[in-house]
Design an enzyme around this catalytic site. Structure first.
Site, mmCIF file in Angstrom:
data_model
loop_
_atom_site.group_PDB
_atom_site.id
_atom_site.type_symbol
_atom_site.label_atom_id
_atom_site.label_comp_id
_atom_site.label_asym_id
_atom_site.label_seq_id
_atom_site.Cartn_x
_atom_site.Cartn_y
_atom_site.Cartn_z
ATOM 1 N N SER A 146 11.603 -1.073 -8.008
ATOM 2 C CA SER A 146 10.588 -0.728 -9.006
ATOM 3 C C SER A 146 11.291 -0.647 -10.355
ATOM 4 C CB SER A 146 9.982 0.639 -8.656
ATOM 5 O OG SER A 146 9.218 1.135 -9.739
ATOM 6 N N TYR A 159 11.174 9.466 -7.015
ATOM 7 C CA TYR A 159 10.896 8.042 -6.739
ATOM 8 C C TYR A 159 11.992 7.183 -7.384
ATOM 9 C CZ TYR A 159 8.062 3.724 -6.506
ATOM 10 O OH TYR A 159 7.589 2.459 -6.273
HETATM 11 N N1 LIG Z 1 1.710 -0.798 -7.182
HETATM 12 C C1 LIG Z 1 2.666 -0.530 -8.070
HETATM 13 O O1 LIG Z 1 2.405 -0.276 -9.262
HETATM 14 C C2 LIG Z 1 4.117 -0.580 -7.647
HETATM 15 C C3 LIG Z 1 5.102 -0.676 -8.641
HETATM 16 C C4 LIG Z 1 6.438 -0.750 -8.266
HETATM 17 C C5 LIG Z 1 6.776 -0.756 -6.923
HETATM 18 N N2 LIG Z 1 5.806 -0.642 -5.982
HETATM 19 C C6 LIG Z 1 6.227 -0.689 -4.576
HETATM 20 O O2 LIG Z 1 5.434 -1.659 -3.906
HETATM 21 C C7 LIG Z 1 5.261 -1.264 -2.545
HETATM 22 C C8 LIG Z 1 3.776 -0.958 -2.275
HETATM 23 O O3 LIG Z 1 3.038 -2.067 -2.400
HETATM 24 P P1 LIG Z 1 1.626 -2.219 -3.103
HETATM 25 O O4 LIG Z 1 1.647 -1.645 -4.451
HETATM 26 O O5 LIG Z 1 1.348 -3.661 -2.906
HETATM 27 O O6 LIG Z 1 0.692 -1.196 -2.304
HETATM 28 P P2 LIG Z 1 -0.672 -1.279 -1.503
HETATM 29 O O7 LIG Z 1 -1.229 0.079 -1.612
HETATM 30 O O8 LIG Z 1 -1.525 -2.426 -1.904
HETATM 31 O O9 LIG Z 1 -0.151 -1.563 -0.013
HETATM 32 C C9 LIG Z 1 0.672 -0.699 0.671
HETATM 33 C C10 LIG Z 1 0.695 -1.141 2.119
HETATM 34 O O10 LIG Z 1 1.696 -0.374 2.783
HETATM 35 C C11 LIG Z 1 1.175 -0.003 4.039
HETATM 36 N N3 LIG Z 1 1.878 1.197 4.490
HETATM 37 C C12 LIG Z 1 1.880 2.406 3.885
HETATM 38 N N4 LIG Z 1 2.631 3.255 4.596
HETATM 39 C C13 LIG Z 1 3.098 2.564 5.670
HETATM 40 C C14 LIG Z 1 3.907 2.922 6.773
HETATM 41 N N5 LIG Z 1 4.379 4.167 6.925
HETATM 42 N N6 LIG Z 1 4.192 1.968 7.693
HETATM 43 C C15 LIG Z 1 3.705 0.714 7.564
HETATM 44 N N7 LIG Z 1 2.923 0.321 6.537
HETATM 45 C C16 LIG Z 1 2.623 1.246 5.600
HETATM 46 C C17 LIG Z 1 -0.294 0.248 3.792
HETATM 47 O O11 LIG Z 1 -1.048 0.212 4.998
HETATM 48 C C18 LIG Z 1 -0.630 -0.885 2.839
HETATM 49 O O12 LIG Z 1 -1.034 -2.062 3.525
HETATM 50 C C19 LIG Z 1 6.059 -0.016 -2.360
HETATM 51 O O13 LIG Z 1 7.384 -0.337 -1.979
HETATM 52 C C20 LIG Z 1 6.025 0.565 -3.760
HETATM 53 O O14 LIG Z 1 7.041 1.525 -3.927
HETATM 54 C C21 LIG Z 1 4.482 -0.553 -6.306
#
Ligand SMILES: NC(=O)c1ccc[n+]([C@@H]2O[C@H](COP(=O)([O-])OP(=O)(O)OC[C@H]3O[C@@H](n4cnc5c(N)ncnc54)[C@H](O)[C@@H]3O)[C@@H](O)[C@H]2O)c1
Length: 261
Positions: A146, A159
């Site tokens: 991130s 985080y």
């Molecule tokens: N969205 C943002 O602004 C952002 C920015 C930087 C980094 N991230 C990182 O991106 C990733 C999240 O992705 P996203 O934003 O596409 O989110 P999202 O909410 O669209 O999807 C998250 C997915 O993770 C799955 N999940 C959650 N906990 C889980 C677990 N314990 N086991 C298996 N699956 C699990 C959920 O079911 C979901 O399908 C994370 O690593 C987050 O730290 C997100």
């Protein structure tokens, strides 16, 4: 499907957290570029719909359900996915979650859960996959860190700690396995329009209202907008593909300029 000119032709890929957001976009894009994808998530229904959409449009994906904060379940599911694929060429370690906003009133259980998913699961999954990549003397691993892993996050310093840990892991693995043909890199998204951003990140700093947090998030991005999941998936695709054959140990911001100032 004729995959010969595709960027991941004949590659076998695993993507975690792929029922939604960026991981889902990654499954769609990697399959459209010729990969066979094992999609792992805890959300069975979400996975089914992603996989069905891909398979009905000529791609090849299969869903594997597991809670990746559970180490035993994580090891089982990675072995299952690798067995289905018959090996693995590409891993996008995307699973993660926010950490608590407060350190002076710490929710220790939530912090531990966040550490399990952001860091421990990434360590365990990489270990399993690197074992087979070493045998092939080839492979590309992409982690999701991130911008909060590159600069301090006032929203959640914890985080930042975990996501900079991911970058440390990336750099260490990159130098350790470079001579064995394994590349390891990270994408560092800025704020991206996914459920996690709206349902979690906007709410983790209790000092501010959701509206104020939204304003703080957006005003930090010079482009003045949120990223779209497919924009991050494209960066992961490049890092995963042979086009990035000389790239390893990199933490690539995909952030509308957020970390440039
Ligand atoms: N969205 C943002 O602004 C952002 C920015 C930087 C980094 N991230 C990182 O991106 C990733 C999240 O992705 P996203 O934003 O596409 O989110 P999202 O909410 O669209 O999807 C998250 C997915 O993770 C799955 N999940 C959650 N906990 C889980 C677990 N314990 N086991 C298996 N699956 C699990 C959920 O079911 C979901 O399908 C994370 O690593 C987050 O730290 C997100």
């Amino acid at each position: 499907m004729n995959t010969n000119n595709m960027r991941l032709a004949n590659k076998r890929a695993i993507i975690t957290a792929s029922a939604s957001g960026m991981g889902k976009a990654g499954c769609q894009l990697f399959c459209a570029q010729g990969a066979r994808v094992a999609a792992i998530d805890r959300d069975r229904n979400g996975l089914e719909s992603v996989v069905e959409q891909i398979n009905s449009s000529g791609g090849e994906a299969r869903g594997f359900v597991a809670d990746l904060s559970d180490t035993a379940a994580t090891i089982d599911v990675i072995r299952e996915a690798q067995a289905w694929l018959g090996g693995v060429d590409v891993l996008w370690n995307h699973a993660g979650m926010p950490a608590p906003g407060d350190i002076d009133d710490l929710d220790l259980d939530r912090y531990r859960l966040s550490a399990e998913l952001n860091l421990t699961s990434a360590v365990v999954i990489s270990g399993e996959v690197i074992r087979s990549m070493r045998a092939n003397r080839a492979g590309s691993i992409v982690f999701t860190s991130s911008t909060s892993g590159l600069v301090g996050s006032a929203l959640s310093p914890l985080y930042s700690a975990l996501k900079s840990g991911v970058i440390g892991l990336v750099k260490g693995l990159a130098v350790r396995y470079a001579s064995e043909g394994i590349r390891v890199n990270a994408v560092c998204p800025g704020p991206v329009a996914t459920p996690m951003l709206f349902d979690d990140f906007m709410k983790v700093d209790p000092r501010f209202s959701e509206k104020e947090n939204e304003h703080r998030v957006l005003s930090a991005v010079p482009m003045g907008r949120l990223g779209q999941p497919m924009e991050i998936a494209h960066a992961a695709l490049w890092l995963a593909s042979d086009e990035a054959a000389f790239v390893t140990g990199v933490a690539l911001p995909v952030d509308g300029g957020q970390t440039a100032r």
